[in-house]
Design an enzyme around this catalytic site. Structure first.
Site, PDB file in Angstrom:
ATOM      1  N   LEU A  48       0.198  18.576 -28.075  1.00  0.00           N
ATOM      2  CA  LEU A  48       0.400  19.624 -27.065  1.00  0.00           C
ATOM      3  C   LEU A  48       1.571  19.298 -26.143  1.00  0.00           C
ATOM      4  O   LEU A  48       1.845  20.026 -25.201  1.00  0.00           O
ATOM      5  CB  LEU A  48      -0.885  19.802 -26.252  1.00  0.00           C
ATOM      6  CG  LEU A  48      -2.073  20.331 -27.071  1.00  0.00           C
ATOM      7  CD1 LEU A  48      -3.338  20.335 -26.243  1.00  0.00           C
ATOM      8  CD2 LEU A  48      -1.768  21.735 -27.587  1.00  0.00           C
ATOM      9  N   SER A  49       2.284  18.187 -26.422  1.00  0.00           N
ATOM     10  CA  SER A  49       3.409  17.819 -25.556  1.00  0.00           C
ATOM     11  C   SER A  49       4.497  18.897 -25.522  1.00  0.00           C
ATOM     12  O   SER A  49       4.937  19.281 -24.437  1.00  0.00           O
ATOM     13  CB  SER A  49       4.013  16.481 -25.992  1.00  0.00           C
ATOM     14  OG  SER A  49       3.121  15.442 -25.697  1.00  0.00           O
ATOM     15  N   THR A  82       3.592   8.948 -29.548  1.00  0.00           N
ATOM     16  CA  THR A  82       2.146   8.910 -29.684  1.00  0.00           C
ATOM     17  C   THR A  82       1.744   8.064 -30.882  1.00  0.00           C
ATOM     18  O   THR A  82       2.587   7.380 -31.475  1.00  0.00           O
ATOM     19  CB  THR A  82       1.566  10.355 -29.675  1.00  0.00           C
ATOM     20  OG1 THR A  82       0.147  10.269 -29.650  1.00  0.00           O
ATOM     21  CG2 THR A  82       2.014  11.185 -30.852  1.00  0.00           C
ATOM     22  N   LYS A  88       3.028   3.417 -30.502  1.00  0.00           N
ATOM     23  CA  LYS A  88       3.187   2.963 -29.112  1.00  0.00           C
ATOM     24  C   LYS A  88       3.453   1.466 -28.979  1.00  0.00           C
ATOM     25  O   LYS A  88       4.130   1.043 -28.046  1.00  0.00           O
ATOM     26  CB  LYS A  88       1.944   3.323 -28.291  1.00  0.00           C
ATOM     27  CG  LYS A  88       1.836   4.821 -28.024  1.00  0.00           C
ATOM     28  CD  LYS A  88       0.652   5.128 -27.131  1.00  0.00           C
ATOM     29  CE  LYS A  88       0.532   6.622 -26.924  1.00  0.00           C
ATOM     30  NZ  LYS A  88      -0.538   6.973 -25.989  1.00  0.00           N
ATOM     31  N   GLY A  99      -7.683  -1.023 -27.675  1.00  0.00           N
ATOM     32  CA  GLY A  99      -6.394  -0.659 -28.266  1.00  0.00           C
ATOM     33  C   GLY A  99      -5.345  -0.471 -27.171  1.00  0.00           C
ATOM     34  O   GLY A  99      -5.492  -0.986 -26.056  1.00  0.00           O
ATOM     35  N   GLY A 100      -4.295   0.286 -27.503  1.00  0.00           N
ATOM     36  CA  GLY A 100      -3.191   0.511 -26.564  1.00  0.00           C
ATOM     37  C   GLY A 100      -3.639   1.251 -25.306  1.00  0.00           C
ATOM     38  O   GLY A 100      -3.222   0.908 -24.193  1.00  0.00           O
ATOM     39  N   ALA A 101      -4.509   2.250 -25.476  1.00  0.00           N
ATOM     40  CA  ALA A 101      -4.973   3.023 -24.309  1.00  0.00           C
ATOM     41  C   ALA A 101      -5.809   2.125 -23.391  1.00  0.00           C
ATOM     42  O   ALA A 101      -5.738   2.236 -22.165  1.00  0.00           O
ATOM     43  CB  ALA A 101      -5.777   4.233 -24.760  1.00  0.00           C
ATOM     44  N   TYR A 146      -8.433  14.202 -25.563  1.00  0.00           N
ATOM     45  CA  TYR A 146      -8.316  15.535 -24.950  1.00  0.00           C
ATOM     46  C   TYR A 146      -8.701  16.682 -25.879  1.00  0.00           C
ATOM     47  O   TYR A 146      -8.814  17.826 -25.438  1.00  0.00           O
ATOM     48  CB  TYR A 146      -6.937  15.755 -24.328  1.00  0.00           C
ATOM     49  CG  TYR A 146      -5.749  15.826 -25.279  1.00  0.00           C
ATOM     50  CD1 TYR A 146      -4.898  14.739 -25.421  1.00  0.00           C
ATOM     51  CD2 TYR A 146      -5.441  16.986 -25.985  1.00  0.00           C
ATOM     52  CE1 TYR A 146      -3.801  14.793 -26.253  1.00  0.00           C
ATOM     53  CE2 TYR A 146      -4.347  17.047 -26.823  1.00  0.00           C
ATOM     54  CZ  TYR A 146      -3.528  15.946 -26.951  1.00  0.00           C
ATOM     55  OH  TYR A 146      -2.431  16.006 -27.782  1.00  0.00           O
TER      56      TYR A 146
HETATM   57  P1  ATR Z   1      -5.303   3.354 -29.143  1.00  0.00           P
HETATM   58  O1  ATR Z   1      -4.110   2.471 -29.297  1.00  0.00           O
HETATM   59  O2  ATR Z   1      -4.997   4.815 -29.104  1.00  0.00           O
HETATM   60  O3  ATR Z   1      -6.168   2.928 -27.990  1.00  0.00           O
HETATM   61  P2  ATR Z   1      -6.548   1.978 -31.381  1.00  0.00           P
HETATM   62  O4  ATR Z   1      -5.669   0.814 -31.178  1.00  0.00           O
HETATM   63  O5  ATR Z   1      -6.670   2.533 -32.759  1.00  0.00           O
HETATM   64  O6  ATR Z   1      -6.172   3.217 -30.485  1.00  0.00           O
HETATM   65  O7  ATR Z   1      -7.994   1.577 -30.818  1.00  0.00           O
HETATM   66  C1  ATR Z   1      -9.125   2.272 -31.173  1.00  0.00           C
HETATM   67  C2  ATR Z   1     -10.326   1.665 -30.453  1.00  0.00           C
HETATM   68  O8  ATR Z   1     -11.491   2.392 -30.888  1.00  0.00           O
HETATM   69  C3  ATR Z   1     -10.576   0.206 -30.803  1.00  0.00           C
HETATM   70  O9  ATR Z   1     -11.068  -0.437 -29.641  1.00  0.00           O
HETATM   71  C4  ATR Z   1     -11.650   0.294 -31.893  1.00  0.00           C
HETATM   72  O10 ATR Z   1     -12.506  -0.820 -31.964  1.00  0.00           O
HETATM   73  P3  ATR Z   1     -12.096  -2.111 -32.839  1.00  0.00           P
HETATM   74  O11 ATR Z   1     -11.122  -2.894 -32.020  1.00  0.00           O
HETATM   75  O12 ATR Z   1     -13.379  -2.830 -33.067  1.00  0.00           O
HETATM   76  O13 ATR Z   1     -11.485  -1.589 -34.111  1.00  0.00           O
HETATM   77  C5  ATR Z   1     -12.455   1.475 -31.392  1.00  0.00           C
HETATM   78  N1  ATR Z   1     -13.199   2.101 -32.499  1.00  0.00           N
HETATM   79  C6  ATR Z   1     -12.707   2.841 -33.493  1.00  0.00           C
HETATM   80  N2  ATR Z   1     -13.687   3.251 -34.313  1.00  0.00           N
HETATM   81  C7  ATR Z   1     -14.844   2.743 -33.812  1.00  0.00           C
HETATM   82  C8  ATR Z   1     -16.214   2.799 -34.195  1.00  0.00           C
HETATM   83  N3  ATR Z   1     -16.599   3.472 -35.284  1.00  0.00           N
HETATM   84  N4  ATR Z   1     -17.124   2.169 -33.424  1.00  0.00           N
HETATM   85  C9  ATR Z   1     -16.744   1.483 -32.324  1.00  0.00           C
HETATM   86  N5  ATR Z   1     -15.458   1.375 -31.901  1.00  0.00           N
HETATM   87  C10 ATR Z   1     -14.525   2.005 -32.638  1.00  0.00           C
END
Ligand code: ATR
Length: 282
Positions: A24-25, A70, A74, A135-137, A221
């Site tokens: 949506l950016s 995105t 990142k 993760g990054g967020a 979002y």
């Molecule tokens: P972003 O950079 O956007 O924050 P990401 O790096 O892909 O995204 O991080 C996704 C997060 O969701 C991670 O903390 C991941 O947990 P893991 O570090 O154990 O992989 C979490 N996540 C994704 N799927 C999950 C699930 N089914 N149950 C619990 N945590 C989950």
């Protein structure tokens, strides 16, 4: 709403990601350019991880003014840029690139998207904040909240990732099996992917762990109300949604791309918010 005028003098910005068609950016940035009558235009470009380096080469060659960055770029984009501002450097992730006279400079506005909506409710100083995910967020959330004086705890499925982030910002770690008792926290921020796409009906914490005194902040979002938000509303907690974060990070990004033009003035912010809520709202 005033129309966007595109001419040969317009500066081009792109949002890049993989996938990208859901972004949506362009909608909010173009609405902002039009409202402020700025000679800018934003489009979306599907850039796969193996093409990221080429995409930045193209940006230099074509003098593209700015990028919104995105998933999944990142973190990997960091080492491909010419410079980073100090915040992006500390977080280790970039969601905004500005072409400053041929020099590609990386910034991070995600942390602003988390801190600003929270601080509109109450100062973060001394608040007990639980960040779900690593993760990054999550890095942006931990950086932003510790920087404002909150006591931050990280809870993640893979505990070692939580430990790594916790070491960097002197945060605590909560093992996921202890996430059923969260009464000691004031704020819970979900940065995991649970609630999105195929995981749309899942939440990283049980509904019974959410209390009335919690502020629950979701960073996804779309959908507008994820499972954790619906659970939080049912428990009478205060909620902040992914649209609140997306708008704030986008407003800060807009200012960086357009060289200080403030989209908070002249009702531009309201125009951008309306577009966002119309796109994903209930
Ligand atoms: P972003 O950079 O956007 O924050 P990401 O790096 O892909 O995204 O991080 C996704 C997060 O969701 C991670 O903390 C991941 O947990 P893991 O570090 O154990 O992989 C979490 N996540 C994704 N799927 C999950 C699930 N089914 N149950 C619990 N945590 C989950």
């Amino acid at each position: 709403m005033s129309p966007l005028t595109i001419t040969a003098h317009s500066s081009l910005c792109l949002v890049i990601g993989d996938p990208i068609s859901h972004s949506l950016s362009p909608a909010i940035h173009n609405a902002g350019y039009a409202a402020l009558k700025l000679p800018f235009v934003m489009a979306a470009a599907h850039v796969t991880p193996e093409k990221l380096r080429d995409a930045l080469r193209g940006m230099r060659a074509m003098n593209i003014r700015g990028l919104a960055v995105t998933m999944p770029h990142k973190i990997s984009i960091v080492k491909l840029l010419d410079a980073l501002d100090s915040t992006a450097q500390e977080i280790g992730a970039v969601n905004t690139v500005v072409n400053e006279g041929g020099k590609l400079v990386g910034y991070n506005t995600d942390w602003i998207g988390i801190v600003k909506p929270l601080e509109r409710l109450a100062p973060l100083r001394s608040k007990k904040v639980l960040v779900l995910g690593a993760g990054g967020a999550a890095q942006a959330a931990v950086f932003g909240c510790t920087g404002r004086g909150a006591q931050v705890t990280i809870c993640n499925r893979t505990i070692n990732k939580a430990r790594t982030i916790a070491r960097t910002w002197k945060a605590a770690v909560l093992p996921i099996e202890k996430s059923s008792d969260l009464a000691a926290f004031d704020v819970i921020i979900n940065t995991t992917s649970l609630g999105m796409g195929a995981l749309t009906d899942e939440s990283p914490i049980p509904a019974s762990a959410i209390c009335k005194h919690h502020t629950v902040f979701e960073t996804i979002y779309d959908p507008f109300s994820t499972r954790i938000i619906r659970d939080a509303e049912a428990q009478g907690a205060t909620v902040l949604r992914g649209v609140d974060m997306f708008l704030e990070q986008g407003l800060a990004q807009f200012e960086l791309h357009t060289g200080g033009n403030n989209p908070g003035v002249n009702g531009t912010r309201e125009v951008m918010e309306k577009i966002l809520r119309n796109a994903v709202g209930p």
